[in-house]
Motif scaffolding. Structure first.
Motif, PDB file in Angstrom:
ATOM      1  N   ALA A 114       1.129  -3.423  -4.594  1.00  0.00           N
ATOM      2  CA  ALA A 114       1.962  -2.609  -5.484  1.00  0.00           C
ATOM      3  C   ALA A 114       2.323  -1.296  -4.798  1.00  0.00           C
ATOM      4  CB  ALA A 114       1.227  -2.340  -6.798  1.00  0.00           C
ATOM      5  N   ALA A 115       1.368  -0.734  -4.034  1.00  0.00           N
ATOM      6  CA  ALA A 115       1.598   0.521  -3.320  1.00  0.00           C
ATOM      7  C   ALA A 115       0.562   0.648  -2.205  1.00  0.00           C
ATOM      8  CB  ALA A 115       1.495   1.708  -4.272  1.00  0.00           C
ATOM      9  N   LEU A 116       0.931   1.407  -1.179  1.00  0.00           N
ATOM     10  CA  LEU A 116       0.061   1.617  -0.032  1.00  0.00           C
ATOM     11  C   LEU A 116       0.031   3.100   0.286  1.00  0.00           C
ATOM     12  CD1 LEU A 116      -1.548   0.010   2.148  1.00  0.00           C
ATOM     13  CD2 LEU A 116       0.532   0.023   3.519  1.00  0.00           C
ATOM     14  N   SER A 117      -1.168   3.654   0.404  1.00  0.00           N
ATOM     15  CA  SER A 117      -1.310   5.058   0.792  1.00  0.00           C
ATOM     16  C   SER A 117      -2.040   5.117   2.126  1.00  0.00           C
ATOM     17  CB  SER A 117      -2.075   5.834  -0.280  1.00  0.00           C
ATOM     18  OG  SER A 117      -3.456   5.515  -0.227  1.00  0.00           O
ATOM     19  N   LYS A 118      -2.346   6.319   2.580  1.00  0.00           N
ATOM     20  CA  LYS A 118      -3.060   6.475   3.847  1.00  0.00           C
ATOM     21  C   LYS A 118      -4.453   5.863   3.789  1.00  0.00           C
ATOM     22  CE  LYS A 118      -0.737  10.675   5.320  1.00  0.00           C
ATOM     23  NZ  LYS A 118      -0.885  12.098   5.611  1.00  0.00           N
ATOM     24  N   SER A 119      -5.045   5.815   2.593  1.00  0.00           N
ATOM     25  CA  SER A 119      -6.426   5.341   2.496  1.00  0.00           C
ATOM     26  C   SER A 119      -6.621   4.097   1.635  1.00  0.00           C
ATOM     27  CB  SER A 119      -7.312   6.465   1.956  1.00  0.00           C
ATOM     28  OG  SER A 119      -6.857   6.884   0.686  1.00  0.00           O
ATOM     29  N   THR A 120      -5.651   3.775   0.788  1.00  0.00           N
ATOM     30  CA  THR A 120      -5.855   2.644  -0.122  1.00  0.00           C
ATOM     31  C   THR A 120      -4.650   1.717  -0.199  1.00  0.00           C
ATOM     32  OG1 THR A 120      -5.008   3.830  -2.073  1.00  0.00           O
ATOM     33  CG2 THR A 120      -7.386   4.005  -1.636  1.00  0.00           C
ATOM     34  N   ALA A 121      -4.952   0.500  -0.628  1.00  0.00           N
ATOM     35  CA  ALA A 121      -3.924  -0.479  -0.973  1.00  0.00           C
ATOM     36  C   ALA A 121      -4.100  -0.765  -2.455  1.00  0.00           C
ATOM     37  CB  ALA A 121      -4.101  -1.757  -0.158  1.00  0.00           C
ATOM     38  N   GLN A 122      -3.068  -0.541  -3.235  1.00  0.00           N
ATOM     39  CA  GLN A 122      -3.106  -0.844  -4.659  1.00  0.00           C
ATOM     40  C   GLN A 122      -2.552  -2.248  -4.838  1.00  0.00           C
ATOM     41  OE1 GLN A 122      -1.040   2.091  -6.935  1.00  0.00           O
ATOM     42  NE2 GLN A 122      -2.476   3.706  -6.430  1.00  0.00           N
TER      43      GLN A 122
END
Length: 147
Positions: A114-122
Motif C-alpha cells: 500500500a505504501a513504502l517508507s524508508k523503514s517500513t512497508a505497509q
C-alpha cells in the motif's frame, strides 16, 4: 531522437502504475475491515476455507489475483509460494499494488504493498491481526517483491 524516445518510455514505465498491480490493490481494498470471526460467513464464502482455523493470507491473495484477472501461483495458500508470482522487482523500485512477501519469525506472510517508507512497508492483506487491514512491516523483513 531514439534516445529521447527510449528515456520517455522508461520514465512512463517506472512512474505510471501497472494496471494489473493497481487492480489488485483496488480489489484488496474492497475487503478492508472484514474480520475472520465477525465476518466469518462472508470470508468463508469468498475464500473457500474457515479463516478462523486456517492461516489465510495466501488464500486471500489467491482471491485477489483471480478477481484481478491474474493467475495465482500453484500453491497459493502458502505465503512463500508468492515468490514465484509475476516478475521480480527490487524493493527500491516497489510500487503500490506490488505483491510483497515478508519473513515473520519462522514463517512468511504475503500482502499487497500500500505504501513504502524508508523503514517500513505497509501491506494490505488477509490474516493481519485476524482481518483484512493495512499493517506495517520493517523493510528488513521483506524477502521478495513481485509485479
Amino acid at each position: 531522437m531514439k534516445v529521447l524516445a527510449f528515456l520517455a518510455a522508461a520514465y512512463v514505465a517506472l512512474l505510471l502504475p501497472n494496471p494489473a498491480s493497481a487492480g489488485m490493490l483496488a480489489q484488496a481494498q474492497q475487503y478492508k475491515g472484514l474480520h475472520e470471526i465477525k465476518n466469518n460467513k462472508t470470508l468463508r464464502a469468498v475464500l473457500g476455507i474457515n479463516p478462523a482455523r486456517t492461516p489465510w493470507c495466501g488464500h486471500f491473495m489467491g482471491l485477489i489475483a483471480r478477481k484481478s484477472g491474474r493467475s495465482p501461483p500453484q500453491s497459493f495458500s502458502f505465503a512463500r509460494s508468492w515468490l514465484r508470482f509475476g516478475a521480480p522487482v527490487k524493493l527500491a523500485y516497489a510500487r503500490a499494488g506490488d505483491v510483497v512477501v515478508v519473513r515473520t519469525g519462522r514463517g512468511y506472510h504475503v500482502g499487497i504493498l500500500a505504501a513504502l517508507s524508508k523503514s517500513t512497508a505497509q501491506l494490505i492483506g488477509g490474516n493481519q491481526s485476524g482481518g483484512v487491514r493495512v499493517s506495517q512491516f520493517a523493510r528488513g523483513q521483506v524477502v521478495g517483491v513481485r509485479r
